[in-house]
Scaffold this active site. Structure first.
Site, PDB file in Angstrom:
ATOM      1  N   ILE A   1       0.858  -1.177   0.000  1.00 15.68           N
ATOM      2  CA  ILE A   1       0.000   0.000   0.000  1.00 15.68           C
ATOM      3  C   ILE A   1       0.898   1.232   0.000  1.00 15.68           C
ATOM      4  O   ILE A   1       2.051   1.178   0.396  1.00 15.68           O
ATOM      5  CB  ILE A   1      -0.998   0.023   1.195  1.00 15.68           C
ATOM      6  CG1 ILE A   1      -0.271  -0.086   2.525  1.00 15.68           C
ATOM      7  CG2 ILE A   1      -2.036  -1.066   1.050  1.00 15.68           C
ATOM      8  CD1 ILE A   1      -1.214  -0.009   3.727  1.00 15.68           C
ATOM      9  N   ASP A   2       0.342   2.318  -0.474  1.00 15.89           N
ATOM     10  CA  ASP A   2       1.100   3.539  -0.691  1.00 15.89           C
ATOM     11  C   ASP A   2       1.669   4.103   0.606  1.00 15.89           C
ATOM     12  O   ASP A   2       1.127   3.892   1.691  1.00 15.89           O
ATOM     13  CB  ASP A   2       0.158   4.548  -1.353  1.00 15.89           C
ATOM     14  CG  ASP A   2       0.793   5.892  -1.592  1.00 15.89           C
ATOM     15  OD1 ASP A   2       1.975   5.913  -1.948  1.00 15.89           O
ATOM     16  OD2 ASP A   2       0.107   6.909  -1.407  1.00 15.89           O
ATOM     17  N   LYS A   3       2.744   4.836   0.463  1.00 14.54           N
ATOM     18  CA  LYS A   3       3.402   5.484   1.600  1.00 14.54           C
ATOM     19  C   LYS A   3       2.397   6.255   2.457  1.00 14.54           C
ATOM     20  O   LYS A   3       2.402   6.153   3.689  1.00 14.54           O
ATOM     21  CB  LYS A   3       4.483   6.432   1.082  1.00 14.54           C
ATOM     22  CG  LYS A   3       5.072   7.363   2.130  1.00 14.54           C
ATOM     23  CD  LYS A   3       6.042   8.352   1.505  1.00 14.54           C
ATOM     24  CE  LYS A   3       6.536   9.362   2.526  1.00 14.54           C
ATOM     25  NZ  LYS A   3       7.456  10.355   1.936  1.00 14.54           N
TER      26      LYS A   3
END
Length: 352
Positions: A163-165
């Site tokens: 999942i994205d930062k």
């Protein structure tokens, strides 16, 4: 420590949302005049670098289908038949330095580790983020679990999705090769259950709906992704959404992923005119809906300060456990920054 990832990583520091294309599918078709020939030998002659042992293991792990059916290594091909081989995408291996970084572990057993990732944490080292990532923290955690583990004997650890930062929420990692194969294939088959909570700009017309549009890299700006409704670029992507609460200028929604493309929710919501609140990649970090009054502008700026990232949280994660074959479901509460900004909008709406 060796960290094994089941798909190639993007190089840009912004990270990815949930790119689940962890397996490739290769299709072979035999000729009409094909003489009876063992499938393991047939594939050895066609897959570069493959060994008979690896092919037989893939067949045993149900990664090879003939005309849609599972077969045994001694199965003999004849006539016109279609062979489908699932394989990981040349896993990338990187030396990872264990780092003492706090982890919010939601669940752990011998096969899987479920982490509730905090916003702002990059998942895997890459360009601009050589360390300080979730994987560095996981490496350290493994060493603390077993004092007998050294730098040379740290086990291989499998990332099966990301999942994205700046997205918070649940992430599963595989602790064994068996678990990695099982989970990666579940992601590939789109059988993993995932629900996200997002705060988006605007007041959606419908209480629920489905967004269908291919998602692929922007043709000009390679760090961005774009929706392609005609399907002439990118990969097919399907997002189901449901309105949870309306605040006039913004809406709280639940998103269920049927596919898992990079930045899928962020791109799809922008595509229908409702970018995620404070998403600086896709236009949500400015006032999209509302008045021109200074007081309102200040209110929105205060909201941005409360939640200084896109308001997206991976709330639930469900899959078939690799060891028990039972369905498991994990849930995580909304993080404080999203709770705070939602409550601020709730109060603002009640006063309006």
């Amino acid at each position: 420590m060796i960290i094994k990832e089941a798909d190639a990583l993007d190089d840009f520091s912004a990270g990815t949302d949930s790119n689940d294309e962890l397996y490739q599918k290769f299709v072979y078709k035999t000729d009409k005049g094909q003489e009876p020939f063992r499938i393991d030998k047939y594939l050895m002659n066609r897959i570069e670098g493959a060994t008979r042992n690896k092919i037989q293991q893939a067949i045993h792990n149900k990664m090879v289908l003939v005309d849609g059916r599972e077969v045994k290594p001694n199965y003999k091909l004849k006539g016109i038949q279609e062979i489908v081989v699932f394989t990981d995408m040349a896993p990338e291996e990187s030396e990872i330095v264990p780092e003492n970084i706090p982890l919010n572990i939601a669940y752990e057993d011998a096969a899987v580790l479920i982490v509730n990732k905090v916003p702002g944490m990059v998942v895997h080292p890459g360009s601009g983020n050589p360390n300080g990532t979730l994987i560095n923290a996981v490496a350290y955690h493994l060493q603390q679990e077993n004092a007998a583990i050294t730098e040379e004997t740290l086990p291989r650890f499998g990332m099966v999705h990301r999942i994205d930062k700046n997205t918070s929420g649940l992430l599963v990692l595989a602790k064994t090769e068996k678990a990695m194969r099982s989970l990666a294939k579940q992601f590939f088959d789109h059988t993993v259950s995932r629900k996200y909570i997002a705060l988006v700009w605007g007041d959606l017309e419908e209480d629920e709906g489905t967004i269908i549009a291919h998602v692929g890299r922007h043709l000009r700006f390679r760090k961005l992704f774009e929706a392609y409704p005609e399907g002439d670029h990118g990969k097919d992507a399907i997002t189901h959404y449901k309105v949870l609460e309306r605040f006039g200028y913004v809406t709280l929604v639940q998103c269920i992923l049927e596919t898992g493309r990079t930045h899928q929710i962020r791109v799809h919501m922008k595509y229908i005119g409702h970018p995620l609140f404070n998403d600086d990649f896709y236009g949500g970090d400015k006032i999209v809906k509302g008045t021109v009054y200074t007081k309102y502008r200040q209110f929105v700026e205060n909201c941005f300060a409360l939640c200084p990232r896109q308001a997206l949280h991976a709330k639930t994660l469900g899959f078939v456990h690799p060891d028990t074959n039972e369905e498991v479901l994990f849930d995580s509460p909304l993080p404080g920054d999203m709770e705070a900004v939602i409550e601020k909008w709730r109060k603002y709406t009640s006063r309006a």
